[in-house]
Design a protein around this motif. Sequence first.
Motif, PDB file in Angstrom:
ATOM      1  N   HIS A 116     -80.854  -2.114 -40.799  1.00  0.00           N
ATOM      2  CA  HIS A 116     -81.093  -0.748 -40.291  1.00  0.00           C
ATOM      3  C   HIS A 116     -79.816  -0.754 -38.758  1.00  0.00           C
ATOM      4  O   HIS A 116     -80.153  -1.464 -38.056  1.00  0.00           O
ATOM      5  CB  HIS A 116     -82.438  -0.506 -40.064  1.00  0.00           C
ATOM      6  CG  HIS A 116     -83.219  -0.332 -41.259  1.00  0.00           C
ATOM      7  ND1 HIS A 116     -83.904  -1.488 -41.992  1.00  0.00           N
ATOM      8  CD2 HIS A 116     -83.547   0.759 -42.139  1.00  0.00           C
ATOM      9  CE1 HIS A 116     -84.353  -1.183 -42.920  1.00  0.00           C
ATOM     10  NE2 HIS A 116     -84.316  -0.048 -43.117  1.00  0.00           N
ATOM     11  N   ARG A 117     -79.625   0.582 -38.428  1.00  0.00           N
ATOM     12  CA  ARG A 117     -78.750   0.344 -37.373  1.00  0.00           C
ATOM     13  C   ARG A 117     -79.678   0.303 -36.230  1.00  0.00           C
ATOM     14  O   ARG A 117     -79.139  -0.364 -35.164  1.00  0.00           O
ATOM     15  CB  ARG A 117     -78.122   2.028 -37.488  1.00  0.00           C
ATOM     16  CG  ARG A 117     -77.275   2.105 -36.032  1.00  0.00           C
ATOM     17  CD  ARG A 117     -76.462   3.516 -36.003  1.00  0.00           C
ATOM     18  NE  ARG A 117     -75.687   3.503 -35.227  1.00  0.00           N
ATOM     19  CZ  ARG A 117     -76.114   4.261 -33.749  1.00  0.00           C
ATOM     20  NH1 ARG A 117     -77.454   4.395 -33.578  1.00  0.00           N
ATOM     21  NH2 ARG A 117     -74.956   4.158 -32.827  1.00  0.00           N
ATOM     22  N   ALA A 120     -80.211  -3.372 -35.717  1.00  0.00           N
ATOM     23  CA  ALA A 120     -78.944  -4.188 -35.310  1.00  0.00           C
ATOM     24  C   ALA A 120     -78.356  -3.818 -33.824  1.00  0.00           C
ATOM     25  O   ALA A 120     -78.185  -4.669 -33.268  1.00  0.00           O
ATOM     26  CB  ALA A 120     -77.711  -3.582 -36.232  1.00  0.00           C
ATOM     27  N   LEU A 121     -78.800  -2.730 -33.462  1.00  0.00           N
ATOM     28  CA  LEU A 121     -78.443  -2.081 -32.021  1.00  0.00           C
ATOM     29  C   LEU A 121     -79.281  -2.858 -31.339  1.00  0.00           C
ATOM     30  O   LEU A 121     -79.011  -3.452 -29.850  1.00  0.00           O
ATOM     31  CB  LEU A 121     -78.595  -0.825 -31.931  1.00  0.00           C
ATOM     32  CG  LEU A 121     -78.058  -0.117 -30.623  1.00  0.00           C
ATOM     33  CD1 LEU A 121     -76.703  -0.523 -30.334  1.00  0.00           C
ATOM     34  CD2 LEU A 121     -78.626   1.207 -30.533  1.00  0.00           C
ATOM     35  N   SER A 306     -86.499  -1.747 -29.216  1.00  0.00           N
ATOM     36  CA  SER A 306     -85.440  -0.784 -29.228  1.00  0.00           C
ATOM     37  C   SER A 306     -85.889   0.547 -28.629  1.00  0.00           C
ATOM     38  O   SER A 306     -85.035   1.401 -28.067  1.00  0.00           O
ATOM     39  CB  SER A 306     -85.361  -0.335 -30.858  1.00  0.00           C
ATOM     40  OG  SER A 306     -86.412   0.794 -31.318  1.00  0.00           O
TER      41      SER A 306
END
Length: 325
Positions: A116-117, A120-121, A306
């Motif tokens: 998932h973005r 990953a970020l 995140s």
Amino acid sequence: MRGGHVPVPPAGVPRPARAEAGRVRTWVSAGPVDLGLVLGPLRRGPGDPTFRAMPDGSVWRASLTPSGPGTLRVSVVPGGGAVRGEAWGPGGEWLLDGMPDLLGASDEPEAFAPRHRVVALARHRRPGLRLTRTGLVLESLIPSVLEQKVTTDEAYRAWRLLVRKFGEPAPGPAAGGRLWVMPAPRTWALIPSWEWHRAGVDDKRASTILRAVRVAARMEEASGMEAGAAQTRLELVPGIGPWTSAETVQRSHGAADAVTVGDLHLPGIVGWALAGNRSADDAEMLELLEPYAGQRHRAARLILLSGRVPERRAPRMTRGDIGKL
């Protein structure tokens, strides 16, 4: 502490030799080491008497090891990937031997593949994230039991009061004399009922800790077991369920797949970050994390780091203090 990150200042200038020098070890990591990320989950609140992050960029820990009490100071050597460890006390050698695992040497972050973005970020922004492995069970189990069904502030207060009153001063310089080693199992077993009450610990949590320390040797044996088997062993003690056992092996074993179930907030945070559903329950959380099988705890930790958390709708959990009753 959601995400388990402790602010640690950058490494400062080399410090002068200490009057009470300890045993020293230098370890070179294969990748970047972020002490605040790796060791952050071990701190139980900003006033944890067993943990200190210092202005010079070092982190201090006091532990009760199989060899006795010990103090460990770790710091990143400026200009390289080396970490310097210095230890004191009967358990100092044991702590130095386990320093690489403590800093994530046995972890395999390269085995993790973001799906998932947001994950990953978060991974891209935290290249120094590795999962710590302490090799000590009770030092993670007892504070995890204290955190059952109460606010983090209540749990941190109980840990702080009990360790300072019934533990012992950590050996060596110990961050300027501000570190304490947690009580030995027999000492936990002899704490009077009114002292648990004064620390705000109800009979249910106190009884769980007392049952665990009575079989302390069996609990510590679990450090040499595979994480799933260790959880099964811990859960044989009444009052220790999947939430507590997962929170323990995440620290004692560096268990990358030990996702915490039964948490009040985590399912909603994971559901919001991965599917926009703030009302997700454990079943949906586990379904969303299924692509990360084998690495579900790491995925959940990256989601917490995140910062993508749903806005609070309900008031915070009411803080109680049975010590004032």
